[in-house]
Design an enzyme around this catalytic site. Structure first.
Site, PDB file in Angstrom:
ATOM      1  N   HIS A 113       0.843  -1.153   0.250  1.00  0.00           N
ATOM      2  CA  HIS A 113      -0.162  -0.170   0.378  1.00  0.00           C
ATOM      3  C   HIS A 113       0.920   0.954   0.174  1.00  0.00           C
ATOM      4  O   HIS A 113       2.224   1.533   0.073  1.00  0.00           O
ATOM      5  CB  HIS A 113      -1.056  -0.045   1.429  1.00  0.00           C
TER       6      HIS A 113
ATOM      7  N   CYS B 235      -2.133   0.398   9.880  1.00  0.00           N
ATOM      8  CA  CYS B 235      -3.253  -1.207   9.562  1.00  0.00           C
ATOM      9  C   CYS B 235      -4.237  -1.426  11.153  1.00  0.00           C
ATOM     10  O   CYS B 235      -4.988  -1.721  10.698  1.00  0.00           O
ATOM     11  CB  CYS B 235      -2.835  -2.281   8.741  1.00  0.00           C
TER      12      CYS B 235
HETATM   13  C1  CIR Z   1      -3.448  -7.786   3.476  1.00  0.00           C
HETATM   14  O1  CIR Z   1      -2.172  -8.258   2.721  1.00  0.00           O
HETATM   15  O2  CIR Z   1      -4.356  -7.633   2.785  1.00  0.00           O
HETATM   16  C2  CIR Z   1      -3.146  -8.054   4.890  1.00  0.00           C
HETATM   17  N1  CIR Z   1      -2.204  -9.290   4.934  1.00  0.00           N
HETATM   18  C3  CIR Z   1      -1.812  -6.779   5.690  1.00  0.00           C
HETATM   19  C4  CIR Z   1      -2.758  -6.088   5.139  1.00  0.00           C
HETATM   20  C5  CIR Z   1      -1.758  -4.939   5.409  1.00  0.00           C
HETATM   21  N2  CIR Z   1      -2.485  -3.581   5.682  1.00  0.00           N
HETATM   22  C6  CIR Z   1      -2.173  -2.603   5.159  1.00  0.00           C
HETATM   23  O3  CIR Z   1      -1.255  -1.643   5.278  1.00  0.00           O
HETATM   24  N3  CIR Z   1      -2.646  -0.642   5.396  1.00  0.00           N
END
Ligand code: CIR
Length: 258
Positions: free
Chosen positions: A166, A253
């Site tokens: 992201h 996150c």
């Molecule tokens: C994913 O790949 O969606 C999760 N394992 C990690 C999400 C991380 N989220 C973020 O950076 N906002």
């Protein structure tokens, strides 16, 4: 203080099966993840944030990364459309939570073919928001989001995300025109007007920090970034993120902040 409320979701046992597209560092330990999550919540509280803690959702391994299915501001909220199939229905579980904080006409939704995840949304001041065009957020999602944001006087600028998950996996905004940057965003023309705080090689994970206004929270174990933040006048708080890092999750996150 830049925000005074946060929403988090405790990881379920299924967190061990969270998506791992990048880290490739083995599976997280559920027990350690819960302990790290608890410490994160306690640190937010210590820094003056009122934290709403949601119950685990076992059917969604990545649902502790509550930043992705919604984007929240003081005066509106957006339920996003996460790109990966195992995450898409998280939106149905975040909507009722937003209903507790926002009026019906303050809540909007991103719909197919648009996809957008909150990890790609980086507000830098009251009226400008950068949004990453990434593997998870597409142009249709950005266009829908920009229309919603415009109703509240905010401009959206799209930024390509090529090497990380992201936008906020590669850069986070600290306020006062200071931008913490790593990897592809170091010296990026997209961010040429910011004071760039450049993350030293090997510490890219620690670019994902949270400025609470009462201090910056960073992941434990990155002395170069700690020093960089301290030299720039920030009070620094470290918290252990080892288990979330194994499934590509960073500090931002784990919460919705507003
Ligand atoms: C994913 O790949 O969606 C999760 N394992 C990690 C999400 C991380 N989220 C973020 O950076 N906002």
């Amino acid at each position: 203080m830049l925000f005074d409320k946060a929403i988090v979701r405790t990881p379920g046992k299924s967190v061990v099966d969270g998506i791992d597209d990048y880290a490739d560092a083995g599976k997280p330990s559920y027990e350690k993840a819960v302990a790290e999550h608890h410490a994160y919540v306690e640190l937010l509280k210590k820094l003056g944030i009122a934290v709403t803690v949601l119950e685990p959702l076992e059917q969604f391994p990545d649902s502790c990364f509550v930043e992705d299915p919604a984007v929240v501001f003081d005066d509106f909220a957006v339920v996003t459309n996460p790109a990966r199939s195992t995450r898409q229905k998280e939106r149905e579980f975040i909507r009722p939570v937003l209903d507790q904080f926002f009026e019906h006409d303050q809540i909007f939704e991103i719909t197919a073919p648009g996809t957008l995840e909150g990890g790609d949304v980086m507000p830098v001041d009251d009226d400008l928001i950068y949004v990453g065009l990434s593997a998870r957020t597409n142009q249709a999602g950005i266009d829908q989001f920009a229309k919603i944001a415009a109703r509240f006087g905010k401009t959206v600028k799209a930024v390509p995300v090529e090497q990380v998950l992201h936008l906020k996996t590669g850069t986070t905004y600290l306020g006062d025109n200071k931008l913490l940057v790593a990897g592809e965003y170091i010296d990026s023309p997209c961010f040429k007007d910011f004071d760039q705080l450049k993350v030293p090689a090997g510490e890219d994970y620690a670019v994902n920090c949270i400025n609470t206004g009462n201090g910056v929270i960073m992941p434990a174990g990155f002395p170069g970034v700690h020093q960089l933040l301290a030299e720039n006048g920030f009070k620094v708080y470290e918290t252990d993120m080892s288990e979330f890092a194994k499934i590509d999750g960073g500090l931002t996150c784990l919460s919705l902040r507003f």
